[in-house]
Each structure stands twice: as C-alpha cells, then as structure tokens.
Design a protein around this motif. Sequence first.
Motif, PDB file in Angstrom:
ATOM      1  N   GLY A 243      -7.334  33.522  -1.918  1.00  0.00           N
ATOM      2  CA  GLY A 243      -6.311  33.710  -2.940  1.00  0.00           C
ATOM      3  C   GLY A 243      -5.150  34.545  -2.439  1.00  0.00           C
ATOM      4  O   GLY A 243      -3.978  34.222  -2.703  1.00  0.00           O
ATOM      5  N   ILE A 244      -5.464  35.625  -1.704  1.00  0.00           N
ATOM      6  CA  ILE A 244      -4.387  36.466  -1.166  1.00  0.00           C
ATOM      7  C   ILE A 244      -3.512  35.681  -0.206  1.00  0.00           C
ATOM      8  O   ILE A 244      -2.278  35.780  -0.239  1.00  0.00           O
ATOM      9  CB  ILE A 244      -4.995  37.708  -0.477  1.00  0.00           C
ATOM     10  CG1 ILE A 244      -5.654  38.624  -1.499  1.00  0.00           C
ATOM     11  CG2 ILE A 244      -3.932  38.463   0.308  1.00  0.00           C
ATOM     12  CD1 ILE A 244      -6.387  39.798  -0.887  1.00  0.00           C
ATOM     13  N   LEU A 245      -4.142  34.878   0.666  1.00  0.00           N
ATOM     14  CA  LEU A 245      -3.374  34.096   1.626  1.00  0.00           C
ATOM     15  C   LEU A 245      -2.490  33.072   0.931  1.00  0.00           C
ATOM     16  O   LEU A 245      -1.328  32.876   1.314  1.00  0.00           O
ATOM     17  CB  LEU A 245      -4.328  33.406   2.601  1.00  0.00           C
ATOM     18  CG  LEU A 245      -3.686  32.653   3.764  1.00  0.00           C
ATOM     19  CD1 LEU A 245      -2.784  33.582   4.570  1.00  0.00           C
ATOM     20  CD2 LEU A 245      -4.744  32.054   4.680  1.00  0.00           C
ATOM     21  N   LEU A 246      -2.998  32.418  -0.114  1.00  0.00           N
ATOM     22  CA  LEU A 246      -2.193  31.441  -0.859  1.00  0.00           C
ATOM     23  C   LEU A 246      -1.008  32.123  -1.546  1.00  0.00           C
ATOM     24  O   LEU A 246       0.116  31.598  -1.533  1.00  0.00           O
ATOM     25  CB  LEU A 246      -3.066  30.726  -1.881  1.00  0.00           C
ATOM     26  CG  LEU A 246      -4.043  29.682  -1.323  1.00  0.00           C
ATOM     27  CD1 LEU A 246      -4.973  29.176  -2.410  1.00  0.00           C
ATOM     28  CD2 LEU A 246      -3.279  28.518  -0.700  1.00  0.00           C
ATOM     29  N   LEU A 247      -1.247  33.293  -2.142  1.00  0.00           N
ATOM     30  CA  LEU A 247      -0.149  34.014  -2.785  1.00  0.00           C
ATOM     31  C   LEU A 247       0.894  34.455  -1.762  1.00  0.00           C
ATOM     32  O   LEU A 247       2.106  34.391  -2.022  1.00  0.00           O
ATOM     33  CB  LEU A 247      -0.704  35.230  -3.528  1.00  0.00           C
ATOM     34  CG  LEU A 247      -1.544  34.933  -4.785  1.00  0.00           C
ATOM     35  CD1 LEU A 247      -2.134  36.214  -5.356  1.00  0.00           C
ATOM     36  CD2 LEU A 247      -0.697  34.223  -5.840  1.00  0.00           C
ATOM     37  N   MET A 248       0.422  34.896  -0.600  1.00  0.00           N
ATOM     38  CA  MET A 248       1.368  35.290   0.447  1.00  0.00           C
ATOM     39  C   MET A 248       2.205  34.111   0.897  1.00  0.00           C
ATOM     40  O   MET A 248       3.415  34.239   1.136  1.00  0.00           O
ATOM     41  CB  MET A 248       0.608  35.884   1.633  1.00  0.00           C
ATOM     42  CG  MET A 248      -0.004  37.253   1.374  1.00  0.00           C
ATOM     43  SD  MET A 248      -0.951  37.867   2.783  1.00  0.00           S
ATOM     44  CE  MET A 248       0.312  37.956   4.028  1.00  0.00           C
ATOM     45  N   LEU A 249       1.595  32.943   1.025  1.00  0.00           N
ATOM     46  CA  LEU A 249       2.349  31.755   1.428  1.00  0.00           C
ATOM     47  C   LEU A 249       3.391  31.384   0.383  1.00  0.00           C
ATOM     48  O   LEU A 249       4.487  30.913   0.718  1.00  0.00           O
ATOM     49  CB  LEU A 249       1.396  30.585   1.659  1.00  0.00           C
ATOM     50  CG  LEU A 249       0.463  30.697   2.871  1.00  0.00           C
ATOM     51  CD1 LEU A 249      -0.485  29.516   2.925  1.00  0.00           C
ATOM     52  CD2 LEU A 249       1.274  30.776   4.155  1.00  0.00           C
ATOM     53  N   ILE A 250       3.055  31.590  -0.880  1.00  0.00           N
ATOM     54  CA  ILE A 250       4.002  31.230  -1.943  1.00  0.00           C
ATOM     55  C   ILE A 250       5.173  32.202  -1.977  1.00  0.00           C
ATOM     56  O   ILE A 250       6.345  31.797  -2.024  1.00  0.00           O
ATOM     57  CB  ILE A 250       3.274  31.210  -3.308  1.00  0.00           C
ATOM     58  CG1 ILE A 250       2.249  30.070  -3.331  1.00  0.00           C
ATOM     59  CG2 ILE A 250       4.274  31.048  -4.451  1.00  0.00           C
ATOM     60  CD1 ILE A 250       1.363  30.075  -4.559  1.00  0.00           C
ATOM     61  N   PHE A 251       4.876  33.492  -1.930  1.00  0.00           N
ATOM     62  CA  PHE A 251       5.935  34.488  -2.104  1.00  0.00           C
ATOM     63  C   PHE A 251       6.651  34.844  -0.794  1.00  0.00           C
ATOM     64  O   PHE A 251       7.768  35.371  -0.836  1.00  0.00           O
ATOM     65  CB  PHE A 251       5.349  35.763  -2.728  1.00  0.00           C
ATOM     66  CG  PHE A 251       4.914  35.596  -4.155  1.00  0.00           C
ATOM     67  CD1 PHE A 251       5.852  35.534  -5.187  1.00  0.00           C
ATOM     68  CD2 PHE A 251       3.576  35.462  -4.479  1.00  0.00           C
ATOM     69  CE1 PHE A 251       5.456  35.375  -6.503  1.00  0.00           C
ATOM     70  CE2 PHE A 251       3.168  35.303  -5.794  1.00  0.00           C
ATOM     71  CZ  PHE A 251       4.108  35.248  -6.821  1.00  0.00           C
ATOM     72  N   LEU A 252       6.002  34.571   0.332  1.00  0.00           N
ATOM     73  CA  LEU A 252       6.615  34.924   1.621  1.00  0.00           C
ATOM     74  C   LEU A 252       7.040  33.694   2.418  1.00  0.00           C
ATOM     75  O   LEU A 252       7.231  33.770   3.624  1.00  0.00           O
ATOM     76  CB  LEU A 252       5.635  35.757   2.456  1.00  0.00           C
ATOM     77  CG  LEU A 252       5.166  37.080   1.851  1.00  0.00           C
ATOM     78  CD1 LEU A 252       4.179  37.765   2.783  1.00  0.00           C
ATOM     79  CD2 LEU A 252       6.346  38.001   1.558  1.00  0.00           C
ATOM     80  N   ARG A 253       7.172  32.571   1.753  1.00  0.00           N
ATOM     81  CA  ARG A 253       7.513  31.339   2.478  1.00  0.00           C
ATOM     82  C   ARG A 253       8.858  31.446   3.178  1.00  0.00           C
ATOM     83  O   ARG A 253       9.061  30.890   4.257  1.00  0.00           O
ATOM     84  CB  ARG A 253       7.487  30.155   1.518  1.00  0.00           C
ATOM     85  CG  ARG A 253       8.482  30.245   0.378  1.00  0.00           C
ATOM     86  CD  ARG A 253       8.297  29.097  -0.621  1.00  0.00           C
ATOM     87  NE  ARG A 253       9.295  29.135  -1.668  1.00  0.00           N
ATOM     88  CZ  ARG A 253       9.230  29.900  -2.748  1.00  0.00           C
ATOM     89  NH1 ARG A 253       8.184  30.719  -2.898  1.00  0.00           N
ATOM     90  NH2 ARG A 253      10.175  29.878  -3.668  1.00  0.00           N
ATOM     91  N   GLN A 254       9.812  32.190   2.535  1.00  0.00           N
ATOM     92  CA  GLN A 254      11.135  32.336   3.149  1.00  0.00           C
ATOM     93  C   GLN A 254      11.035  33.118   4.458  1.00  0.00           C
ATOM     94  O   GLN A 254      11.659  32.762   5.458  1.00  0.00           O
ATOM     95  CB  GLN A 254      12.053  33.063   2.159  1.00  0.00           C
ATOM     96  CG  GLN A 254      13.530  33.068   2.556  1.00  0.00           C
ATOM     97  CD  GLN A 254      14.234  31.783   2.191  1.00  0.00           C
ATOM     98  OE1 GLN A 254      13.573  30.786   1.932  1.00  0.00           O
ATOM     99  NE2 GLN A 254      15.554  31.798   2.184  1.00  0.00           N
ATOM    100  N   ARG A 255      10.227  34.158   4.454  1.00  0.00           N
ATOM    101  CA  ARG A 255      10.092  34.975   5.659  1.00  0.00           C
ATOM    102  C   ARG A 255       9.297  34.246   6.740  1.00  0.00           C
ATOM    103  O   ARG A 255       9.516  34.463   7.929  1.00  0.00           O
ATOM    104  CB  ARG A 255       9.438  36.308   5.297  1.00  0.00           C
ATOM    105  CG  ARG A 255      10.368  37.204   4.481  1.00  0.00           C
ATOM    106  CD  ARG A 255       9.682  38.466   4.009  1.00  0.00           C
ATOM    107  NE  ARG A 255      10.639  39.380   3.385  1.00  0.00           N
ATOM    108  CZ  ARG A 255      11.053  39.304   2.136  1.00  0.00           C
ATOM    109  NH1 ARG A 255      10.598  38.333   1.348  1.00  0.00           N
ATOM    110  NH2 ARG A 255      11.929  40.174   1.650  1.00  0.00           N
ATOM    111  N   ILE A 256       8.370  33.401   6.335  1.00  0.00           N
ATOM    112  CA  ILE A 256       7.648  32.583   7.317  1.00  0.00           C
ATOM    113  C   ILE A 256       8.609  31.604   7.985  1.00  0.00           C
ATOM    114  O   ILE A 256       8.534  31.356   9.198  1.00  0.00           O
ATOM    115  CB  ILE A 256       6.482  31.849   6.636  1.00  0.00           C
ATOM    116  CG1 ILE A 256       5.427  32.866   6.184  1.00  0.00           C
ATOM    117  CG2 ILE A 256       5.853  30.838   7.588  1.00  0.00           C
ATOM    118  CD1 ILE A 256       4.281  32.254   5.420  1.00  0.00           C
ATOM    119  N   ARG A 257       9.548  31.064   7.209  1.00  0.00           N
ATOM    120  CA  ARG A 257      10.558  30.166   7.789  1.00  0.00           C
ATOM    121  C   ARG A 257      11.442  30.923   8.781  1.00  0.00           C
ATOM    122  O   ARG A 257      11.840  30.374   9.811  1.00  0.00           O
ATOM    123  CB  ARG A 257      11.397  29.551   6.680  1.00  0.00           C
ATOM    124  CG  ARG A 257      10.637  28.592   5.773  1.00  0.00           C
ATOM    125  CD  ARG A 257      11.499  28.118   4.630  1.00  0.00           C
ATOM    126  NE  ARG A 257      12.651  27.361   5.124  1.00  0.00           N
ATOM    127  CZ  ARG A 257      13.714  27.057   4.371  1.00  0.00           C
ATOM    128  NH1 ARG A 257      13.775  27.473   3.109  1.00  0.00           N
ATOM    129  NH2 ARG A 257      14.708  26.361   4.883  1.00  0.00           N
TER     130      ARG A 257
END
Length: 706
Positions: A319-333
């Motif tokens: 769950g934490i990883l999924l939330l991080m992917l949702i909210f931090l997708r811009q920074r991952i890009r």
Amino acid sequence: MGRKQDEKEAYGNSAKYDPSFRGPIKNRGCTDIICCVLFLVFILGYIIVGLVAWVYGDPRQVLYPRNSTGAYCGVGDNKDKPYVLYFNILSCAVAINVISIAENGLQCPTPQVCVSSCPQSQWAVRVPQFSKTVDEVYKENITFCLPTVSPNMTVSDSLQKDLCPSFLLPSTPALGRCFPLPNTNFTLPEHLQINNTTVSNGISGLLDSINARDISAKIFEDFAQSWYWILVALGVALVLSLLFILLLRLVAAPLVLLLIVGVLAVLAYGIYHCWEQYRVLRDKGASITQVGFTTNFSAYQSVKETWLAALIVLAVLEGILLLMLIFLRQRIRIAIALLKEASRAVGQMMSTMFYPLVTFVLLVICIGYWAVTALYLATSGQPQYIYWVSNTSTPGCENAPVNASCDPMAPLNSSCRELMCVFKGYSTTGLAQRSLFNLQIYGVLGLFWTVNWVLALGQCVLAGAFASFYWAFHKPQDIPTFPLGSAFIRTLRYHTGSLAFGALILTLVQIARVILEYIDHKLRGSQNPVARCIICCFKCCLWCLEKFIKFLNRNAYIMIAIYGKNFCVSAKNAFMLLMRNVVRVVVLDKVTDLLLFFGKLLVVGGVGVLSFFFFSGRIKLGKDFENPNLNYYWLPIMTSVMGAYVIASGFFSVFGMCVDTLFLCFLEDLERNDGSQQRPYYMPKALLKILGKKNEAPMGGKNRKK
C-alpha cells in the motif's frame, strides 16, 4: 505557504542568479591550504617510514628459506640452491607443534641445508655402512650433506656431528622447503627410530599443510589453464556494462517501470503466499500461545500468527509503495529524465568510463606501498640464534646451555651430541624495532587516508567533467575539449587540501570502527550481554556516521568541483540544497540504486551463467573453443563473477556520480534561473516538459537538445 517558506529558509536561501556563471568556475584559488600542508607533511613522513623500513627490514626471510647457518637459499652463494632440506623432518612434528613452526618461519630443530632439488627416492643409512666413508655411502646424495663435511670422514662421525642426513624421503618443494609426499609409507630402520615413531606417524602433524600445498598447486594449475578464458569473461562483463549504460538513454523509462512493476508483483505474490499458508493453518495449525518462545525458529513456520503478521507487513508495504507511486509520479519522471541525461553525458564523454582504471592504479600503489612497508617493518632486526636440544635427559646433555645465544658459524665443542645452534628470530632492540608498533600504526593511518583521498579525487574529477556537460547551453558545441583532463588538473592544483580534509574526517571514523572491532574481538569471550549490547550500539552508530559522512563528502566534492570553495562551505551548501529538495533526493536516490542494482545483477548474473555453462563443459563451442580440463571448475567461475562485479561496480560508480552531479546542477538550475530570456534554463527539454516550464530564450532554439 508561509510555513513552507519558513521551512525552506531553515535550510538556507536559494541560489541567486549569476549572469557570468557558465559551469565550473575557472578562476579559483587554493582551498583548505592548512589541511593541504598537513597532508603533504604526513605523506613526507609516510615516505620516511618507508625508508626506515627499507633500511632496517629484511623481507627475504619471508620470501626465501634459511639453512642452519642463517644463510638464505636461492640468494647469493646459494643462488642455484633454492630449496631447504630438513635432515630429520620428524623433529618438526615431534618436538614442537606445527603452529609453533609456522610462527618461527618454518624453522625446525634439525640441521638444514640448501639443495638444488629435493630427494626423489627413499634412502637410509644401514648399520654396516657406519664404518665406511661419506663418499662411499652417500655417492650421488652427497649434495644433501652440509658443505663442511669431508668426503673421507666416516659415516658414523658425520651422523654424530649432524653433517649428513641419516635418511632421505621422497619430497616435493613447497614454500621453498622440501616436504615429504603425502603418500609416503616408509618406516625408519630400528636404529634410526625416534621413540618408535614411524615416518607416517611422525609427519602426521604436517600432512594438513601438505594437503593445502597440493590444493594450492591445483589452484595455480587451474589458473594457468583458464586465465585467458577468464579474461574473455571479464571482457564480456565490460561490454555488458557499457551497453547497459548506453542503452539507458533509450530504455530508461520502460526499465524503471519494469523494475517497479516487478517489485509490486513480488510483494503481491508474497501476500498471496502468506494468505494461502494462513488459510491452511487457520483451522488445524498451532497457535503462538501453544508454541511460546523458542530459539527453534523453524517451529514458527507452523504457527498461523506468523503468516498473518507477514501478510499484514507485506500488505502495508504494498500500500505504501502504491501511494508513493501515485503521489510521487512527477518526481519519478524527473528521476527517469535525469537517468537519460546521465546516459547521454556518458556517451558524450566516453573517457570518463575508463577513469576508474586511474583510480584502480592509484589504489594499487597506495595498498602496495603500505603492504611492502609493513612487511619491511615486520622483518626489521638482526637474526638471533640459540642452542637447542631435543631431549635434555640424553647422557651428556643435562647441563647443555639451552636457549643461550650462539654463533651458527662457530664449531660446537660440547659433550652433548644433540646440541644445535638454531635460528630463533629477529631482535627487537634498536630505535626502529622499539618504535615498530607506532610505525605500523602510522602506516595503517597512511593507508586509510591515502585510499580515501584517491577515492575523493576520482569523485571530484568526475563531478567537474559532468558539471561542464550540464552547464553547456548548446551541446555538444559548448562542452570543453578535454573536460576530464581539465577537471583532473584543476582538482589537483587547487583542491588537494579540501579532498584531504574530507578524507581525514572519513579516515578517523573508519579507524574508530577498526579499533572498536578489535576491542570487540578481544573481549568477545568475557563480555556480558549488557556489554555486548553497548558495543553493538556503538558499532551501529559508527556505521551510520560513516555512511552519512560518505554521502556528505560526495556532494561536497561536487560543489567543490563546480564552485571551487573550501570543504566546509561546499558541504554546507550541498547539504542545504539537498534538504530544500529532500523528497526529490530520496526518490532519485532509490530509483538510481534500484536501477544500478538491476544492472549489476544483469552483468554479474550473465557472466556467471555463461562461465558456469562453459567451464563445467555443459556447452561445446567447437575444437578451437573447448573448455579447459580443470581440477576445480568452480574456481574460474568464481573469479569471473568477482571480476565482473568489480568491473560493473567501476562503470556504474561513474554513472552514479554522473547522476548525482547532474541532479545537483538541476536543483541549482531551478533556483538560479526562471526560463526567461535573461535567465534561461540549462536543463534538457524533457525536464522542462515534466516540470511544465518553458524556456523563452531564443538561444535555446534549434540547437537545444530534444
């Protein structure tokens, strides 16, 4: 808004726009001069320690064996006689244990003579031969007697004076000494037996070392047969590392996506497996109250609460990883775009990929100098000889001067026929010998400091080269002609002191860790649980401190390479800049670590699989590419895998330094510029699109990168 502004101000002010800034500053001065002078003085002292060690040390005792007179075999007058032969090898096993022999330089209480070759056949003196001359009995074995023996002397006299061996065993050279073969099955004649000890029983204490010698010989034989194939495997590792870094420019986004999906899939499977195990044990499995606390951890596998707890933990992580992917997708890009830009920078400056070779050579010099100096220091002093008797109860030996100093060249005038003058060791008197421990400590400190300085030099040089790439507005036109060479000269000329400062801080922490490990090792048997817990906490704290200092030093060197300021100011500026962008730092760091870990796994795993199938003979490549016939086929496999890991680590360390440098430059670019005509961004267009920013400067037109 006000709270965010206050938080940012707590970590310093943003970088200001400077119209004259065009990358690494060229007009700079020397930094941390005091530390530079201290480092140079320390290096001068390190050289003096090496000279002292060279003057007083004698490493030949490690490289060459000695005969009874203390002369080296294979050197000087004994140049053609490289091996030492023990007259009575039984004394090495009967009189003293093998550990004592090893600690005394493999010296045994028996006459020793330098020989050109070891005996190849069994032989012993018989009773009827005692009255004959040495020349008649020994014949071709006369070379195994001491040089002072007279050919016309009777055999009984030569044996009484220990001038000739009473028996010979088929031997093989190992470490410059003639050791009996492991399959020796030969019993001494009755008149030569020592306490009814046969050869097989007498050398039983030495068989383990001989077997180790056989294994060593087989290992060297395997390396001799497979070294060129190992080089081929290392070449494959080099090519795979280069391809992985260069292909990141094309497949960085799909690769990062694949890794993230893979982690999610592994966690999902873990959740499913834990649920299945819990469902099976829910009705008929044991409970934690029934099992209780036990050190048999395998018993918890049949407890349903174990699988329930694991399921909850994995579900929370998912769950934490999924939330991080949702909210931090811009920074991952942003992280993916920086990885692509780093691959592009490496492609533009391929010479940086081979800079680890320079670092490797410098590290070899530092480690080699320390090893040679330590060896010379350990072998300093004059050789000492003492009287020795195997059995003081022998008639005539009751009053023998055992352990008294003696001269190996002087004749032995004693009623004790077993009295011998043997080598004891090296004296500890003299200035160098009395200060031996302090000099060794100085050498260890020199090793850590110089190694850390070499690593810091590599990081600063690479940072300077990659920073010149980022701050070149038109690429590749504005990139300096020799960015790596310029950065190397600039770093050595101006920032030796700053690198020494950072290396010294890290060295002190590492020395503290070594001391703590030494104390823990010495007191491990007598520690109570509380003391062990305290030492463990200290070790953990020092480990965390070392990791933090390495991280801080790395970013400080980047700022030094760009702005040319001293270490403390650069470390402060780098830390403040990273704290103002802490979320981006964490995301980029984890994405980069995951990607480089996958790259190392790909390179090392690929080379390991290929090596396994080839060296084990599971694949045939024709007569010209047949796998060698090996004693241990796993040996070249392990060598190839370790070599591939070293190569991959070297290449990926360059790529990691490139990513970190470009990231700091990117953060500075965001603070310095706003995309207007007067203050255009230097970042690539991919990052501009991700951030939703525009670069209005006309100079970034068709020449700007896509």
